[in-house]
Design an enzyme around this catalytic site. Structure first.
Site, PDB file in Angstrom:
ATOM      1  N   GLY A 240       0.765  -1.246   0.000  1.00  0.00           N
ATOM      2  CA  GLY A 240       0.000   0.000   0.000  1.00  0.00           C
ATOM      3  C   GLY A 240       0.793   1.290   0.000  1.00  0.00           C
ATOM      4  O   GLY A 240       0.233   2.359  -0.237  1.00  0.00           O
ATOM      5  N   ARG A 320      -4.507   2.928 -15.977  1.00  0.00           N
ATOM      6  CA  ARG A 320      -4.643   3.696 -14.730  1.00  0.00           C
ATOM      7  C   ARG A 320      -5.248   5.083 -14.906  1.00  0.00           C
ATOM      8  O   ARG A 320      -6.098   5.482 -14.099  1.00  0.00           O
ATOM      9  CB  ARG A 320      -3.275   3.792 -14.013  1.00  0.00           C
ATOM     10  CG  ARG A 320      -2.611   2.432 -13.739  1.00  0.00           C
ATOM     11  CD  ARG A 320      -1.483   2.503 -12.736  1.00  0.00           C
ATOM     12  NE  ARG A 320      -1.972   2.899 -11.429  1.00  0.00           N
ATOM     13  CZ  ARG A 320      -1.887   4.096 -10.936  1.00  0.00           C
ATOM     14  NH1 ARG A 320      -1.264   5.046 -11.599  1.00  0.00           N
ATOM     15  NH2 ARG A 320      -2.394   4.375  -9.770  1.00  0.00           N
ATOM     16  N   CYS A 351     -11.360   3.134 -29.366  1.00  0.00           N
ATOM     17  CA  CYS A 351     -12.609   3.745 -29.807  1.00  0.00           C
ATOM     18  C   CYS A 351     -13.532   4.079 -28.632  1.00  0.00           C
ATOM     19  O   CYS A 351     -14.618   3.529 -28.521  1.00  0.00           O
ATOM     20  CB  CYS A 351     -13.286   2.790 -30.780  1.00  0.00           C
ATOM     21  SG  CYS A 351     -14.785   3.465 -31.467  1.00  0.00           S
ATOM     22  N   TYR A 380       0.975  -2.111 -12.098  1.00  0.00           N
ATOM     23  CA  TYR A 380      -0.383  -2.098 -12.649  1.00  0.00           C
ATOM     24  C   TYR A 380      -0.407  -1.448 -14.040  1.00  0.00           C
ATOM     25  O   TYR A 380      -1.366  -0.789 -14.409  1.00  0.00           O
ATOM     26  CB  TYR A 380      -1.361  -1.406 -11.674  1.00  0.00           C
ATOM     27  CG  TYR A 380      -1.225  -1.915 -10.263  1.00  0.00           C
ATOM     28  CD1 TYR A 380      -1.673  -3.182  -9.930  1.00  0.00           C
ATOM     29  CD2 TYR A 380      -0.577  -1.170  -9.271  1.00  0.00           C
ATOM     30  CE1 TYR A 380      -1.504  -3.689  -8.644  1.00  0.00           C
ATOM     31  CE2 TYR A 380      -0.414  -1.669  -7.984  1.00  0.00           C
ATOM     32  CZ  TYR A 380      -0.879  -2.928  -7.683  1.00  0.00           C
ATOM     33  OH  TYR A 380      -0.707  -3.421  -6.417  1.00  0.00           O
TER      34      TYR A 380
HETATM   35  N1  LLP Z   1      -1.448  -7.115  -0.816  1.00  0.00           N
HETATM   36  C1  LLP Z   1      -2.748  -7.212  -1.145  1.00  0.00           C
HETATM   37  C2  LLP Z   1      -3.575  -8.179  -0.459  1.00  0.00           C
HETATM   38  C3  LLP Z   1      -3.280  -6.380  -2.146  1.00  0.00           C
HETATM   39  O1  LLP Z   1      -4.568  -6.477  -2.456  1.00  0.00           O
HETATM   40  C4  LLP Z   1      -2.434  -5.462  -2.819  1.00  0.00           C
HETATM   41  C5  LLP Z   1      -2.947  -4.611  -3.890  1.00  0.00           C
HETATM   42  C6  LLP Z   1      -1.073  -5.412  -2.456  1.00  0.00           C
HETATM   43  C7  LLP Z   1      -0.618  -6.252  -1.437  1.00  0.00           C
HETATM   44  C8  LLP Z   1      -0.083  -4.483  -3.105  1.00  0.00           C
HETATM   45  O2  LLP Z   1      -0.400  -3.147  -2.866  1.00  0.00           O
HETATM   46  P1  LLP Z   1       0.593  -1.967  -3.354  1.00  0.00           P
HETATM   47  O3  LLP Z   1       1.843  -2.035  -2.515  1.00  0.00           O
HETATM   48  O4  LLP Z   1       0.875  -2.186  -4.774  1.00  0.00           O
HETATM   49  O5  LLP Z   1      -0.181  -0.737  -3.106  1.00  0.00           O
HETATM   50  N2  LLP Z   1      -4.628  -1.313  -9.842  1.00  0.00           N
HETATM   51  C9  LLP Z   1      -4.540  -0.317  -8.798  1.00  0.00           C
HETATM   52  C10 LLP Z   1      -4.007  -0.864  -7.512  1.00  0.00           C
HETATM   53  C11 LLP Z   1      -4.761  -2.088  -6.987  1.00  0.00           C
HETATM   54  C12 LLP Z   1      -4.141  -2.659  -5.737  1.00  0.00           C
HETATM   55  C13 LLP Z   1      -4.743  -3.974  -5.394  1.00  0.00           C
HETATM   56  N3  LLP Z   1      -4.171  -4.637  -4.261  1.00  0.00           N
HETATM   57  C14 LLP Z   1      -3.711   0.853  -9.325  1.00  0.00           C
HETATM   58  O6  LLP Z   1      -3.243   0.817 -10.456  1.00  0.00           O
HETATM   59  O7  LLP Z   1      -3.536   1.845  -8.622  1.00  0.00           O
END
Ligand code: LLP
Length: 427
Positions: A240, A320, A351, A380
């Site tokens: 996160g 994104r 499109c 992502y």
């Molecule tokens: N652990 C779990 C259980 C998760 O659901 C996620 C991300 C992470 C770790 C990794 O989180 P990060 O460190 O990357 O924030 N597609 C979206 C982000 C979706 C995140 C989903 N879960 C974007 O492009 O911003």
């Protein structure tokens, strides 16, 4: 120049990544193309190791599923957070050891649970019903699987609502108040061995205080579970941590800032409770986002009521901006040192009028044939790409000390047909 990214430089008016000229990369591999700096990738995971020397880091494979990238991280000692059988397969193939993999997911198929059991990885259980299914499957297989429980801690974070995951209303996890009884139940069940707690409060979080709040809530829960004789060996705080997408914005907190926010809370509560547990983190974005740029070529500059720049990547390649109104900084790669000249709205070839990658962006003069670089595209980016509108997915290139290596071939037109079947009566 680009918000502390040492691997991205301007040399002779061209944008370089880790010693490689991005204009040359675009010529050699075609566009669109994702380009990753190996050095930055290694540096990013090492930063986590320095900040959290005693914790495991499970890279969130959903952020980037390229096997070479996961393999580099595995060589650097990272594990993997996987969210499907497919991601588990990628992580194993990339060489991540089974004991450093956590199988996550809120809606897992029986076959996925079976694959987790037979692969010998830990599972993060998202509901009581899933616990029962897992126990049955593990018993059928004659195995016992270590489980963590995904807790919904009901913590609000300041991020895009589509990527806040710790709220009561979110689909993820077991309400904190029900976790103790499920843990206790699991302690009596066959096929499952409860070993820890897991949460993930959201993504692109730029303030570390919700992480310390989450750590405190999880420690309270660990205390309750210790009170019923449960052994919480593992505490997984998820991923996160956000990154700085806009060079003009304030810097994002570092892994060290995160450590300063959560470790004292965990240490203090561990001492009070007399428990000792191993911390797990699941960073995705903060490991890969800034390692990678997306190069795309300008097909057309159209002066209408606004000035549109049409490029060869749309939301099929980088979703994104369309999904989260996300900002990705743009550099005109073949004119990277030029002065700002105008405002442009950068659009893709898809499109749909929502296929806008950047609106009213101040850029140097842009002309047909130019190469635009979208920064911070490693998380992502490719992993959320699609073949919409008959667009094959792009290539990925790894750069190391100025050398360029292909780590994913661009799909060709045959990829669009790969799994299609024409029933004989239609032939
Ligand atoms: N652990 C779990 C259980 C998760 O659901 C996620 C991300 C992470 C770790 C990794 O989180 P990060 O460190 O990357 O924030 N597609 C979206 C982000 C979706 C995140 C989903 N879960 C974007 O492009 O911003």
């Amino acid at each position: 120049m680009f918000g502390g990214k040492d691997h991205i430089r301007v040399v002779n008016n061209h944008l370089y990544i880790s010693g490689a000229d991005t204009v040359e990369i675009a010529e050699r591999f075609g566009t669109p193309v994702y380009v990753t700096s190996e050095d930055r990738l290694r540096e990013n995971i090492r930063r986590y190791h320095r900040a959290f020397p005693d914790a495991d880091k499970y890279f969130a494979v959903k952020a980037n599923g390229n096997i070479s990238i996961i393999r580099i991280l595995a060589h650097e000692g990272a594990g993997a957070d996987v969210f499907s059988a497919g991601e588990l397969y990628l992580a194993r193939l990339a060489g991540v050891p089974r004991e450093k993999i956590l199988f996550n997911g809120n809606s897992k198929r029986d076959e996925e649970l079976r694959m987790a059991v037979t692969s010998g990885v830990r599972v993060s259980v998202d509901s009581e019903e899933e616990l029962e299914t897992l126990s049955r499957i593990a018993s059928e297989e004659g195995k016992s699987v270590e489980v963590l429980f995904r807790v919904n801690p009901d913590i609000s974070v300041d991020t895009h609502p589509k990527i806040a995951t710790g709220l009561k209303s979110s689909k993820f996890g077991i309400p904190a108040k029900s976790v103790k009884s499920i843990y206790e139940k699991a302690m009596q069940m066959d096929g499952v061995e409860p070993v820890g707690l897991h949460c993930h409060i959201g993504s692109q979080i730029l303030d570390v205080s919700p992480f310390s709040e989450a750590a405190a809530r999880m420690m309270d829960l660990a205390g309750e579970i210790a009170g019923i004789g449960g052994d919480v060996k593992l505490l997984d705080l998820g991923g996160g941590l956000g990154i700085q997408y806009d060079p003009a914005a304030s810097p994002a907190p570092s892994p060290q800032d995160l450590a300063n926010a959560v470790l004292p809370v965990i240490e203090r509560r561990s001492e009070e409770l007399g428990v000792r547990m191993r911390l797990i983190l699941e960073p995705g974005r903060s490991i890969v986002a800034d390692t990678t740029i997306l190069l795309t070529r300008v097909n057309v500059v159209k002066r209408a009521h606004v000035t549109f720049v049409g490029v060869d990547a749309g939301f099929n390649v980088l979703a994104r901006p369309m999904l989260y109104d996300a900002y990705h900084h743009i550099v005109v790669a073949n004119r990277a040192g030029a002065e700002i000249s105008d405002k442009y709205t950068v659009v893709g070839p898809i499109c749909e009028s929502g296929d806008v990658l950047a609106r009213d962006r101040a850029l140097p003069v842009v002309e047909r044939g130019d190469i635009l670089a979208f920064l911070d595209a490693g998380a992502y980016g490719f992993s959320m790409s699609s073949q919409y509108n008959g667009q094959p997915r792009p290539a990925e290139v790894l750069v190391h000390d100025g050398d360029m290596e292909l780590i994913r071939k661009a799909e060709d037109i045959n990829a669009l047909l790969a799994c299609q079947v024409i029933p004989p009566r239609l032939v």
